[in-house]
Design a protein around this motif. Structure first.
Motif, PDB file in Angstrom:
ATOM      1  N   SER A 266     -21.039   6.396 -11.852  1.00  0.00           N
ATOM      2  CA  SER A 266     -20.663   5.267 -12.746  1.00  0.00           C
ATOM      3  C   SER A 266     -21.808   4.180 -12.455  1.00  0.00           C
ATOM      4  N   THR A 267     -21.806   3.423 -13.426  1.00  0.00           N
ATOM      5  CA  THR A 267     -22.824   2.055 -13.235  1.00  0.00           C
ATOM      6  C   THR A 267     -22.022   0.894 -13.077  1.00  0.00           C
ATOM      7  N   GLN A 268     -20.746   1.128 -13.019  1.00  0.00           N
ATOM      8  CA  GLN A 268     -20.007  -0.261 -12.933  1.00  0.00           C
ATOM      9  C   GLN A 268     -20.204  -0.626 -11.454  1.00  0.00           C
ATOM     10  N   PRO A 269     -19.908  -2.115 -11.272  1.00  0.00           N
ATOM     11  CA  PRO A 269     -20.217  -2.700  -9.915  1.00  0.00           C
ATOM     12  C   PRO A 269     -19.068  -2.012  -8.698  1.00  0.00           C
ATOM     13  N   LEU A 270     -19.727  -1.830  -7.954  1.00  0.00           N
ATOM     14  CA  LEU A 270     -19.090  -1.189  -6.513  1.00  0.00           C
ATOM     15  C   LEU A 270     -18.949  -2.204  -5.472  1.00  0.00           C
ATOM     16  N   ALA A 277      -5.357  -0.228   7.534  1.00  0.00           N
ATOM     17  CA  ALA A 277      -5.559   1.261   7.483  1.00  0.00           C
ATOM     18  C   ALA A 277      -4.144   1.658   6.823  1.00  0.00           C
ATOM     19  N   THR A 278      -3.029   1.127   7.119  1.00  0.00           N
ATOM     20  CA  THR A 278      -1.676   1.651   6.230  1.00  0.00           C
ATOM     21  C   THR A 278      -1.642   0.989   4.813  1.00  0.00           C
ATOM     22  N   THR A 279      -2.586   0.093   4.174  1.00  0.00           N
ATOM     23  CA  THR A 279      -2.094  -0.365   2.994  1.00  0.00           C
ATOM     24  C   THR A 279      -2.100   0.769   1.931  1.00  0.00           C
ATOM     25  N   PRO A 280      -0.928   0.861   1.260  1.00  0.00           N
ATOM     26  CA  PRO A 280      -0.896   1.878   0.080  1.00  0.00           C
ATOM     27  C   PRO A 280      -2.046   1.710  -1.001  1.00  0.00           C
ATOM     28  N   PRO A 281      -1.824   2.780  -1.843  1.00  0.00           N
ATOM     29  CA  PRO A 281      -2.977   2.744  -2.783  1.00  0.00           C
ATOM     30  C   PRO A 281      -2.599   1.450  -3.613  1.00  0.00           C
ATOM     31  N   ILE A 282      -3.726   0.815  -4.080  1.00  0.00           N
ATOM     32  CA  ILE A 282      -3.975  -0.403  -4.722  1.00  0.00           C
ATOM     33  C   ILE A 282      -3.948  -0.487  -6.113  1.00  0.00           C
ATOM     34  N   ASP A 283      -2.873  -1.087  -6.963  1.00  0.00           N
ATOM     35  CA  ASP A 283      -2.639  -0.715  -8.427  1.00  0.00           C
ATOM     36  C   ASP A 283      -3.698  -1.735  -9.086  1.00  0.00           C
ATOM     37  N   LEU A 284      -4.773  -1.355  -9.285  1.00  0.00           N
ATOM     38  CA  LEU A 284      -5.855  -2.030 -10.066  1.00  0.00           C
ATOM     39  C   LEU A 284      -6.647  -1.007 -10.899  1.00  0.00           C
ATOM     40  N   PRO A 285      -6.730  -1.442 -12.221  1.00  0.00           N
ATOM     41  CA  PRO A 285      -7.600  -0.391 -12.755  1.00  0.00           C
ATOM     42  C   PRO A 285      -8.982  -0.227 -12.566  1.00  0.00           C
ATOM     43  N   GLY A 286      -9.566   1.306 -12.161  1.00  0.00           N
ATOM     44  CA  GLY A 286     -10.864   1.332 -11.781  1.00  0.00           C
ATOM     45  C   GLY A 286     -10.864   2.728 -10.938  1.00  0.00           C
ATOM     46  N   GLU A 287     -11.920   3.110 -10.401  1.00  0.00           N
ATOM     47  CA  GLU A 287     -11.961   4.264  -9.274  1.00  0.00           C
ATOM     48  C   GLU A 287     -12.020   3.851  -7.962  1.00  0.00           C
ATOM     49  N   LEU A 303     -13.596  -5.445 -13.393  1.00  0.00           N
ATOM     50  CA  LEU A 303     -12.751  -6.725 -13.149  1.00  0.00           C
ATOM     51  C   LEU A 303     -13.640  -8.023 -12.703  1.00  0.00           C
ATOM     52  N   THR A 304     -13.135  -9.137 -12.807  1.00  0.00           N
ATOM     53  CA  THR A 304     -13.647 -10.180 -12.222  1.00  0.00           C
ATOM     54  C   THR A 304     -13.702 -10.364 -10.734  1.00  0.00           C
ATOM     55  N   ALA A 305     -14.638 -10.929 -10.227  1.00  0.00           N
ATOM     56  CA  ALA A 305     -14.448 -11.091  -8.716  1.00  0.00           C
ATOM     57  C   ALA A 305     -13.148 -11.886  -8.274  1.00  0.00           C
ATOM     58  N   GLU A 306     -12.781 -12.784  -9.075  1.00  0.00           N
ATOM     59  CA  GLU A 306     -11.633 -13.539  -8.874  1.00  0.00           C
ATOM     60  C   GLU A 306     -10.431 -12.597  -8.817  1.00  0.00           C
ATOM     61  N   ILE A 307     -10.309 -11.726  -9.430  1.00  0.00           N
ATOM     62  CA  ILE A 307      -8.946 -10.894  -9.544  1.00  0.00           C
ATOM     63  C   ILE A 307      -9.127  -9.959  -8.305  1.00  0.00           C
ATOM     64  N   ILE A 308     -10.331  -9.451  -8.248  1.00  0.00           N
ATOM     65  CA  ILE A 308     -10.488  -8.489  -7.127  1.00  0.00           C
ATOM     66  C   ILE A 308     -10.114  -8.968  -5.677  1.00  0.00           C
ATOM     67  N   ARG A 309     -10.875 -10.149  -5.637  1.00  0.00           N
ATOM     68  CA  ARG A 309     -10.640 -11.023  -4.254  1.00  0.00           C
ATOM     69  C   ARG A 309      -9.142 -11.304  -4.027  1.00  0.00           C
ATOM     70  N   ALA A 310      -8.437 -11.703  -5.015  1.00  0.00           N
ATOM     71  CA  ALA A 310      -7.371 -12.222  -4.786  1.00  0.00           C
ATOM     72  C   ALA A 310      -6.206 -11.005  -4.488  1.00  0.00           C
ATOM     73  N   ALA A 311      -6.674  -9.773  -5.106  1.00  0.00           N
ATOM     74  CA  ALA A 311      -5.937  -8.624  -4.863  1.00  0.00           C
ATOM     75  C   ALA A 311      -6.182  -8.129  -3.358  1.00  0.00           C
ATOM     76  N   ALA A 312      -7.131  -8.448  -2.954  1.00  0.00           N
ATOM     77  CA  ALA A 312      -7.687  -7.855  -1.485  1.00  0.00           C
ATOM     78  C   ALA A 312      -6.907  -8.774  -0.462  1.00  0.00           C
ATOM     79  N   GLU A 313      -6.701 -10.093  -0.869  1.00  0.00           N
ATOM     80  CA  GLU A 313      -6.323 -11.033   0.107  1.00  0.00           C
ATOM     81  C   GLU A 313      -4.596 -10.751   0.071  1.00  0.00           C
ATOM     82  N   ASP A 314      -4.067 -10.317  -1.151  1.00  0.00           N
ATOM     83  CA  ASP A 314      -2.625 -10.413  -1.229  1.00  0.00           C
ATOM     84  C   ASP A 314      -2.219  -8.959  -0.285  1.00  0.00           C
ATOM     85  N   VAL A 315      -3.073  -8.181   0.112  1.00  0.00           N
ATOM     86  CA  VAL A 315      -2.766  -6.901   1.129  1.00  0.00           C
ATOM     87  C   VAL A 315      -3.425  -7.114   2.379  1.00  0.00           C
ATOM     88  N   GLY A 316      -3.899  -8.460   2.595  1.00  0.00           N
ATOM     89  CA  GLY A 316      -4.361  -8.955   4.033  1.00  0.00           C
ATOM     90  C   GLY A 316      -5.906  -8.309   4.297  1.00  0.00           C
TER      91      GLY A 316
END
Length: 365
Positions: A266-270, A277-287, A303-316
């Motif tokens: 894929s050429t999508q942003p990585l 380590a115990t974080t369950p699978p994260i429900d965001l569309p992507g690979e 997805l935008t950086a704002e959405i991705i970073r907010a989701a990361a913060e939500d799981v610590g």
């Protein structure tokens, strides 16, 4: 090292510190930003670099290696391949399994970027193994911190500050690192699992006396590498189950160097996520690809950086834009104000003229 090996190493060693120091002094006097260049295999990492090129790859050579002391010291421009070949001759290795991302990778680039490979959760990070550094700061001063033994505490934290600083605090001249013996044998087991069960098993195994040295999940298969004696590996396999992967050395090399199919299809942003380590699978569309026993998540998405970073913060956790997209914006996760203020003070102390890789980590640094 035997005498012939020492002579061979010295044949390609070169001390370029005076030229580098003069270039930095001239840049400081003229307020000219510098873009530090070594092997350039990790030039993609971080924000878009700018400034007059400062070539440091000529400053190379292994200056000290004591296999019995498990310590190696080399100049920053020394090719990583040369160092690891020498370590392998002595049955030793870097515990953090560094990625190269290209044949011209150097020791300085390894430390400046602070990137570790699959073995990192079980063998330690780059910063855990740095014993001492010699640098040139933004005023053109040559400074040395730390030493060549772990119990040398004076300046040790300063040495580790250089790890992952992307050259924004100083130009690395020489680095001393702790090395470890190579395992006598390694095998990789694979099992077909879903993401939730893979994460669960990673954490179950991590809390047991098992010889883990790498774990990964590619969306369909779970992979776990074991390192140790024949008897230890046999007992672990009987307990864990799974099939032995035939060419596991190549598999982990592909994971480490991002030539695995996940990173190529894929050429999508990585994005690289760091999460508990115990974080369950994260429900965001992507690979998704999971590493480090669940603590590292690779994510491809538009997805935008704002959405991705907010989701990361939500799981610590936090998320870094690793490859792709526009690297002129912010690449690393925003820092809290107090921590950013600390970074500003460090930058002012080491590089008051802001000439060393300015803006490579954060825009204001």
């Amino acid at each position: 090292m035997d005498r012939l090996r020492q002579v061979a190493l010295m044949a390609w060693a070169y001390d370029d510190s005076e030229a580098i120091q003069e270039a930095i002094r001239a840049a400081a006097a003229a307020q000219t930003p510098l873009c530090i260049r070594g092997g350039s295999t990790k030039a993609f990492y971080g924000r878009q670099p700018h400034g007059k090129p400062l070539e440091v790859s000529k400053h190379r050579g292994i200056t000290s290696y004591e296999p019995t002391e498990l310590v190696i010291t080399a100049r920053a421009g020394t090719p990583l391949a040369e160092i690891e070949a020498l370590l392998a001759e002595q049955g030793q290795m870097f515990a953090f399994e560094p990625p190269y991302f290209g044949p011209q990778a150097t020791l300085g680039g390894l430390v400046a970027c602070g990137l570790s490979g699959p073995r990192r959760p079980y063998g330690g990070a780059v910063r855990d193994m740095v014993l001492g550094v010699q640098i040139i700061n933004g005023k053109g001063q040559i400074l040395r911190f730390g030493g060549q033994v772990m119990k040398n505490v004076a300046g040790y934290d300063i040495s580790r500050l250089m790890v992952g600083s992307l050259g924004t605090l100083g130009v690395l001249l020489e680095i001393s690192l702790k090395v470890l013996p190579r395992p006598t044998r390694e095998i990789t087991l694979s099992q077909e699992r879903d993401a939730q069960n893979a994460i669960r098993l990673f954490n179950v195994w991590a809390n047991q006396p098992l010889p883990l040295s790498a774990c990964a999940f590619d969306g369909e298969q779970l992979y776990v590498r074991l390192s140790g004696s024949e008897e230890t590996l046999r007992a672990a396999r009987n307990k864990m189950g799974g099939d032995i992967l035939s060419d596991d050395t190549l598999f982990w090399e592909k994971v480490r160097e991002h030539t695995h199919v996940f990173f190529q299809r894929s050429t999508q942003p990585l994005w690289r996520w760091s999460v508990p380590a115990t974080t369950p699978p994260i429900d965001l569309p992507g690979e998704w690809k999971i590493g480090w026993g669940g603590a590292q998540r690779w994510f491809r998405s538009e997805l935008t950086a704002e959405i991705i970073r907010a989701a990361a913060e939500d799981v610590g956790g936090y998320a870094t834009l690793f490859r792709g997209k526009d690297h002129t914006g912010e690449v690393f996760h925003p820092l809290p104000p107090a921590l950013m203020a600390l970074h500003h003070r460090l930058k002012q102390a080491f590089d008051p003229h802001r000439i060393l890789n300015p803006g490579r980590m954060y825009r204001e640094l």
